[in-house]
Enzyme design. Structure first.
Site, PDB file in Angstrom:
ATOM      1  N   TYR A   1       0.824  -1.211   0.000  1.00  0.00           N
ATOM      2  CA  TYR A   1       0.000   0.000   0.000  1.00  0.00           C
ATOM      3  C   TYR A   1       0.861   1.266   0.000  1.00  0.00           C
ATOM      4  O   TYR A   1       0.375   2.352   0.280  1.00  0.00           O
ATOM      5  CB  TYR A   1      -0.921   0.017   1.234  1.00  0.00           C
ATOM      6  CG  TYR A   1      -2.021  -1.017   1.231  1.00  0.00           C
ATOM      7  CD1 TYR A   1      -1.751  -2.355   0.986  1.00  0.00           C
ATOM      8  CD2 TYR A   1      -3.331  -0.666   1.504  1.00  0.00           C
ATOM      9  CE1 TYR A   1      -2.748  -3.315   0.997  1.00  0.00           C
ATOM     10  CE2 TYR A   1      -4.345  -1.618   1.528  1.00  0.00           C
ATOM     11  CZ  TYR A   1      -4.044  -2.941   1.265  1.00  0.00           C
ATOM     12  OH  TYR A   1      -5.037  -3.888   1.288  1.00  0.00           O
TER      13      TYR A   1
ATOM     14  N   LYS B   1       5.260 -14.240   3.770  1.00  0.00           N
ATOM     15  CA  LYS B   1       5.403 -15.098   2.588  1.00  0.00           C
ATOM     16  C   LYS B   1       6.879 -15.103   2.210  1.00  0.00           C
ATOM     17  O   LYS B   1       7.261 -14.874   1.045  1.00  0.00           O
ATOM     18  CB  LYS B   1       4.519 -14.552   1.448  1.00  0.00           C
ATOM     19  CG  LYS B   1       4.403 -15.454   0.235  1.00  0.00           C
ATOM     20  CD  LYS B   1       3.532 -16.674   0.456  1.00  0.00           C
ATOM     21  CE  LYS B   1       3.579 -17.596  -0.753  1.00  0.00           C
ATOM     22  NZ  LYS B   1       2.827 -18.853  -0.540  1.00  0.00           N
TER      23      LYS B   1
ATOM     24  N   ASP C   1      -0.593 -18.232   3.440  1.00  0.00           N
ATOM     25  CA  ASP C   1      -1.651 -19.106   2.902  1.00  0.00           C
ATOM     26  C   ASP C   1      -1.982 -20.214   3.889  1.00  0.00           C
ATOM     27  O   ASP C   1      -3.148 -20.535   4.143  1.00  0.00           O
ATOM     28  CB  ASP C   1      -1.301 -19.646   1.502  1.00  0.00           C
ATOM     29  CG  ASP C   1       0.177 -19.892   1.288  1.00  0.00           C
ATOM     30  OD1 ASP C   1       0.987 -19.398   2.084  1.00  0.00           O
ATOM     31  OD2 ASP C   1       0.533 -20.588   0.319  1.00  0.00           O
TER      32      ASP C   1
ATOM     33  N   ASP D   1      -4.602  -6.737   6.138  1.00  0.00           N
ATOM     34  CA  ASP D   1      -5.920  -6.298   5.672  1.00  0.00           C
ATOM     35  C   ASP D   1      -6.795  -7.517   5.371  1.00  0.00           C
ATOM     36  O   ASP D   1      -7.955  -7.615   5.804  1.00  0.00           O
ATOM     37  CB  ASP D   1      -5.733  -5.434   4.413  1.00  0.00           C
ATOM     38  CG  ASP D   1      -6.978  -4.642   4.053  1.00  0.00           C
ATOM     39  OD1 ASP D   1      -7.945  -4.651   4.836  1.00  0.00           O
ATOM     40  OD2 ASP D   1      -6.979  -4.009   2.984  1.00  0.00           O
TER      41      ASP D   1
END
Ligand code: NAD
Length: 340
Positions: free
Chosen positions: A125, A173, A206, A230
């Site tokens: 972002y 990740k 994930d 988010d």
């Protein structure tokens, strides 16, 4: 002495749910002088003003605390999100989003008690985006800084320590995003070493999403970068009854803007059916922040009673009440308790 606070009703369902929160705060007897700013986002742009007008920033900087409704962001084009601009301009780096079960709301799990700590100013972002017309290539840069990562991770550990929470999980990740997520994870491990009393682990994002919808009890405080945080906070909202019930806050050491997790919900805006609970719980977080603990506790108690009884609830949680019927019933209860 009254509290001088900024109120940003926002758009969509924003004005309906923020009004319900203001009504509840008044019923609890908290003296607030609101500096209201209705011209923001598309409403401001239509009047030839910036989406985030400077007087809004000035008001929050002067008062230090704001209660904010959601603001619509055009998809794929148009002005930069007012919500993201506000967090970045005011450097509100910690987005705190609790997800706790409400007795009376039918969900697959009974005692979910999680808090998402989302880095709020950088990551994907950051606003560093390019489109190369000739090559037809789009880039959005996920910038992670050592300073940005360290302060949100430390904020999460400090919050856990101050609130008797014993477990922090870092979501990343780093197997694929070796630089950005890798830096975030490295700093997480360094900071965690300073808090040996708090259990620390990490999960690949994930896998964590799958684990959360199967075994949410295995988690407590979860800290992550902006986009993952988010997404995770909408997921955890779903575990406890949805976006209508989950609060949030954007915080830095000397300033805070309180806003629920949900957006402007254009599909139900203006119909008096939105659930104001998320915004009212957001107001409860705000009241604690400004040391109005008695009022916060009274509102929370009345709210929990209403959910337990189940007579006056909005449609999203299985009831038939309108936004204003719910808000009136809650204000009556809070007021009656205050006068008792
Ligand atoms: P949304 O959160 O507005 O709505 C998602 C779904 O949840 C919709 O079906 C909606 O009806 C429902 N919902 C949300 N809040 C509810 C409530 N209080 N009571 C009952 N149901 C509720 O998400 P979206 O549709 O993806 O986004 C709509 C707009 O809001 C977009 O422009 C987005 O950019 C903006 N947005 C703003 C904020 C913010 O201001 N902080 C946050 C998220 C999204």
């Amino acid at each position: 002495m009254p509290h001088h606070l900024t109120l940003l009703p926002g758009d969509g369902i924003g004005p309906e749910v923020t009004e319900a929160a203001v009504q509840t705060i008044e019923a609890a007897g908290v003296d607030v002088v609101w500096d209201r700013h209705r011209v923001i986002g598309a409403t401001a742009v239509e009047r030839g003003r910036p989406a985030l007008p400077p007087d809004v920033i000035d008001s929050i900087q002067e008062r230090g605390v704001a209660l904010k409704g959601p603001v619509t962001t055009p998809v794929g084009q148009g002005f930069t999100s007012v919500n993201v601009q506000l967090r970045q301009r005011l450097d509100l780096y910690a987005n705190v989003r609790p997800a706790t079960s409400l007795e009376g709301v039918d969900t697959p799990f009974e005692d979910v008690d999680l808090i998402i700590f989302r880095e709020n100013t950088e990551g994907l972002y950051s606003g560093i985006e390019y489109f190369d017309e000739r090559l037809e290539i789009a880039d959005s840069i996920a910038r992670v800084t050592k300073r940005g990562a360290e302060r949100i991770i430390r904020f999460c550990f400090e919050y856990a320590k101050a609130n008797g929470r014993g477990h922090v999980t870092l979501a990343h990740k780093a197997n694929i995003l070796k630089k950005t997520s890798g830096l975030f994870l490295d700093i997480g491990r360094e900071v965690a070493a300073e808090y040996p009393e708090i259990e620390f682990d990490d999960r690949i994002i994930d896998n964590l999403c799958m684990q959360l919808v199967v075994n949410p009890d295995d988690y407590d405080c979860i800290v992550s970068t902006n986009l993952f945080g988010d997404i995770l906070s909408d997921l955890t909202a779903g575990l406890v009854g949805g976006l209508g019930v989950t609060p949030g806050a954007n915080i830095r050491d000397d300033m805070a803007v309180f806003e629920a997790v949900h957006g402007s919900a254009p599909d139900i805006a203006g119909q008096n059916v939105a659930n104001p609970t998320a915004m009212i719980r957001t107001a409860v977080m705000m009241l604690r922040h400004i040391d109005e603990d008695d009022a916060a506790t009274a509102i929370e108690r009345a709210l929990f009673d209403m959910y337990r009884e189940g007579d006056v609830l909005t449609q999203d949680v299985g009831g038939t009440a309108t936004t204003s019927e719910f808000a009136d019933a809650l204000a009556d209860r809070v007021g009656a308790e205050k006068d008792a």
